[in-house]
Design an enzyme around this catalytic site. Sequence first.
Site, short mmCIF file in Angstrom:
data_model
loop_
_atom_site.label_atom_id
_atom_site.label_comp_id
_atom_site.label_asym_id
_atom_site.label_seq_id
_atom_site.Cartn_x
_atom_site.Cartn_y
_atom_site.Cartn_z
N GLY A 78 0.80 -1.21 0.00
CA GLY A 78 0.00 0.00 0.00
C GLY A 78 0.83 1.27 0.00
N ASP A 114 9.85 -6.76 -4.55
CA ASP A 114 8.77 -7.35 -3.76
C ASP A 114 8.77 -8.85 -4.01
OD1 ASP A 114 6.11 -7.84 -2.48
OD2 ASP A 114 6.02 -5.66 -2.53
N GLY A 156 9.46 -3.27 3.05
CA GLY A 156 9.03 -4.66 3.03
C GLY A 156 8.99 -5.29 4.41
N GLY A 157 8.08 -6.25 4.58
CA GLY A 157 7.97 -6.98 5.84
C GLY A 157 6.53 -7.21 6.23
N SER A 217 3.25 -6.19 8.04
CA SER A 217 2.70 -4.88 8.36
C SER A 217 1.61 -4.92 9.42
CB SER A 217 2.13 -4.22 7.10
OG SER A 217 1.07 -5.00 6.57
N ASN A 251 4.64 3.95 14.85
CA ASN A 251 4.16 4.45 16.14
C ASN A 251 3.97 3.31 17.14
OD1 ASN A 251 0.91 3.82 16.14
ND2 ASN A 251 1.65 4.30 14.09
N HIS A 252 3.82 2.08 16.65
CA HIS A 252 3.59 0.95 17.55
C HIS A 252 4.86 0.52 18.29
CE1 HIS A 252 -0.49 0.75 16.25
NE2 HIS A 252 -0.12 0.70 14.99
N TYR A 280 4.24 -7.00 16.89
CA TYR A 280 4.60 -6.18 15.72
C TYR A 280 5.40 -4.96 16.17
CZ TYR A 280 3.94 -2.68 12.04
OH TYR A 280 4.14 -1.70 11.11
N SER A 293 0.02 7.12 10.41
CA SER A 293 -1.03 6.48 9.60
C SER A 293 -0.89 6.98 8.16
CB SER A 293 -2.42 6.84 10.14
OG SER A 293 -2.51 6.56 11.52
#
Length: 269
Positions: free
Chosen positions: A12, A32, A69-70, A72, A109-110, A137, A166
């Site tokens: 995205g 990817d 990448g990874g 999400s 932010n997490h 995560y 976000s």
Amino acid sequence: MQRILITGAAGGVGTLLRPRLARPGRVLRLLDVVETTPGPGEEGVTGSVNDLDAMTAACHDVDAIIHLGGQSRENTIDDVLELNVAGTYTVLEAARRAGVGKVVLASSNHAVGFHSRDEVPEGGLPADASPRPDTLYGLSKVGIEAAGRLFADRYGLAVIAVRIGSWFETPPGVRGLATWLSPDDGARLMEACIATDAPGFRLIWGISRNTRRWFSLAEGEAIGYDPKDDAEAFAGELITGGEPDFLADPELNRAGGGWCEVELGLPMT
């Protein structure tokens, strides 16, 4: 000719970013695990961020890497460690081997999800606020940041870890009025990261110039990031039934929002 490698380019954020980073004299190399269809000024590479040989080859003749990448979303510990922490190590090691001097890492932010708005100093929550992950995560994002610092300190790479809020077309709900990173500002942020000659390791916030933000923009501004967009433009359609209490509502008062309450290790829908 400047060449930028974007991992996770089919995701995205990568999809939002590609057209906004297109420039004369620049090639975007898109990596990817799924095949991408490159457009003008793009090169497609199918491979995994966990494959060191493939990553090293993808880094050939590259000036900078934007590592998106990874995994999400929240998932099992094995999954987030393999895709995010081990994958980021592989990207950094490939960059070192190929002589790429700059890597931009997508943190979150997490990584600091349990910091709350009611404890924030004047000027906003610093971009280098201590880790307080809200999920597995989020824990993996702390690991990503640590890997970046390791390669900056040990090998001299310039590494910028962006604690993304976000990053969507529009703010995702009321909480997004504080955390939104618009697509255009996301591109401005990546351009600033690519252009800066600041050495070493840096943490910056990936947010727009939102009226209701409680995250510091100073660290991004120090490398030339000048966000133009404001989530407040969407407030009228997002806020219904009266002004929300941003301090009393845990969803709005914590950096990680509702992620602070999900069951660890379960994929989120």
